[in-house]
Design a protein around this motif. Structure first.
Motif, PDB file in Angstrom:
ATOM      1  N   GLY A 109       0.815  -1.204   0.000  1.00 14.72           N
ATOM      2  CA  GLY A 109       0.000   0.000   0.000  1.00 14.72           C
ATOM      3  C   GLY A 109       0.848   1.253   0.000  1.00 14.72           C
ATOM      4  N   ASP A 110       0.235   2.329  -0.391  1.00 12.13           N
ATOM      5  CA  ASP A 110       0.876   3.649  -0.381  1.00 12.13           C
ATOM      6  C   ASP A 110      -0.180   4.671   0.014  1.00 12.13           C
ATOM      7  OD1 ASP A 110       2.351   5.933  -0.731  1.00 12.13           O
ATOM      8  OD2 ASP A 110       2.515   5.752  -2.915  1.00 12.13           O
ATOM      9  N   PHE A 132     -10.302   4.788   4.314  1.00 16.13           N
ATOM     10  CA  PHE A 132     -10.610   3.475   4.880  1.00 16.13           C
ATOM     11  C   PHE A 132      -9.842   2.407   4.135  1.00 16.13           C
ATOM     12  CE2 PHE A 132     -13.491   4.169   1.420  1.00 16.13           C
ATOM     13  CZ  PHE A 132     -13.632   2.931   0.813  1.00 16.13           C
ATOM     14  N   ILE A 133      -9.796   1.244   4.712  1.00 11.15           N
ATOM     15  CA  ILE A 133      -9.182   0.084   4.065  1.00 11.15           C
ATOM     16  C   ILE A 133     -10.299  -0.887   3.744  1.00 11.15           C
ATOM     17  CG2 ILE A 133      -7.659  -1.901   4.378  1.00 11.15           C
ATOM     18  CD1 ILE A 133      -5.915  -0.118   6.140  1.00 11.15           C
ATOM     19  N   GLU A 134     -10.386  -1.284   2.507  1.00  9.51           N
ATOM     20  CA  GLU A 134     -11.407  -2.223   2.066  1.00  9.51           C
ATOM     21  C   GLU A 134     -10.879  -3.640   2.267  1.00  9.51           C
ATOM     22  OE1 GLU A 134     -14.998  -3.505   0.576  1.00  9.51           O
ATOM     23  OE2 GLU A 134     -14.434  -1.439   0.888  1.00  9.51           O
ATOM     24  N   PRO A 135     -11.562  -4.448   3.075  1.00  7.93           N
ATOM     25  CA  PRO A 135     -11.066  -5.811   3.287  1.00  7.93           C
ATOM     26  C   PRO A 135     -11.198  -6.652   2.028  1.00  7.93           C
ATOM     27  CG  PRO A 135     -13.204  -5.513   4.336  1.00  7.93           C
ATOM     28  CD  PRO A 135     -12.786  -4.168   3.793  1.00  7.93           C
ATOM     29  N   GLN A 142     -22.427  -5.050   0.965  1.00  4.78           N
ATOM     30  CA  GLN A 142     -22.116  -5.227  -0.445  1.00  4.78           C
ATOM     31  C   GLN A 142     -23.204  -5.977  -1.200  1.00  4.78           C
ATOM     32  OE1 GLN A 142     -19.458  -3.711  -1.718  1.00  4.78           O
ATOM     33  NE2 GLN A 142     -18.996  -2.969   0.316  1.00  4.78           N
ATOM     34  N   GLY A 143     -24.355  -6.176  -0.580  1.00  3.08           N
ATOM     35  CA  GLY A 143     -25.475  -6.820  -1.265  1.00  3.08           C
ATOM     36  C   GLY A 143     -25.469  -8.333  -1.211  1.00  3.08           C
TER      37      GLY A 143
END
Length: 129
Positions: free
Chosen positions: A33-34, A72-75, A107-108
């Motif tokens: 990540g950056d 945020f960080i998306e898992p 996420q549905g």
């Protein structure tokens, strides 16, 4: 607190050279990540530096304009942690029970997985003698 909202976010970022980063969660490692670079690019795309001028123009037209920044960080993947799973269990009587091992997470999936279950069960019924 007298700190710029973007600076506050930057102070809480994981530094790029700290990746891979082991989180306190026992099975979670962020592989890459950056965050600083991504925030810089987002601010550029949003034309953040010229926002005050755009707000002033809007105010002259009787409009309100605001801007915000959320990070945020998306898992994804989740390492060794439990993942979204679906299975079909067959009991001794031949009755099948679809099982989903994941709660609603926005996420549905709560709506989509039951449909998938129905398709899977229809396929199994056709395949059985």
């Amino acid at each position: 607190m007298k700190i710029d909202r973007l600076e506050l976010r930057r102070r809480n970022f994981i530094p790029k050279d700290a990746f891979p980063y082991k989180t306190p969660h026992p099975h979670s490692v962020y592989d890459s990540g950056d965050p600083h670079g991504l925030l810089d690019e987002a601010l550029k795309q949003a034309e953040w530096k010229t926002f005050d001028a755009r707000r002033a123009q809007s105010r002259k037209r009787g409009k309100l304009r605001g801007i915000g920044c959320g990070v945020f960080i998306e898992p994804a993947g989740a390492g060794g942690a439990p993942k979204e799973e679906a299975m079909i269990k067959f009991g001794e009587s031949g009755q099948c029970v679809p099982v989903r091992a994941r709660g609603a997470f926005g996420q549905g999936a709560r709506d989509g997985i039951p449909g998938g279950r129905g398709e899977a069960l229809a396929w199994i019924r056709k395949a059985l003698p």
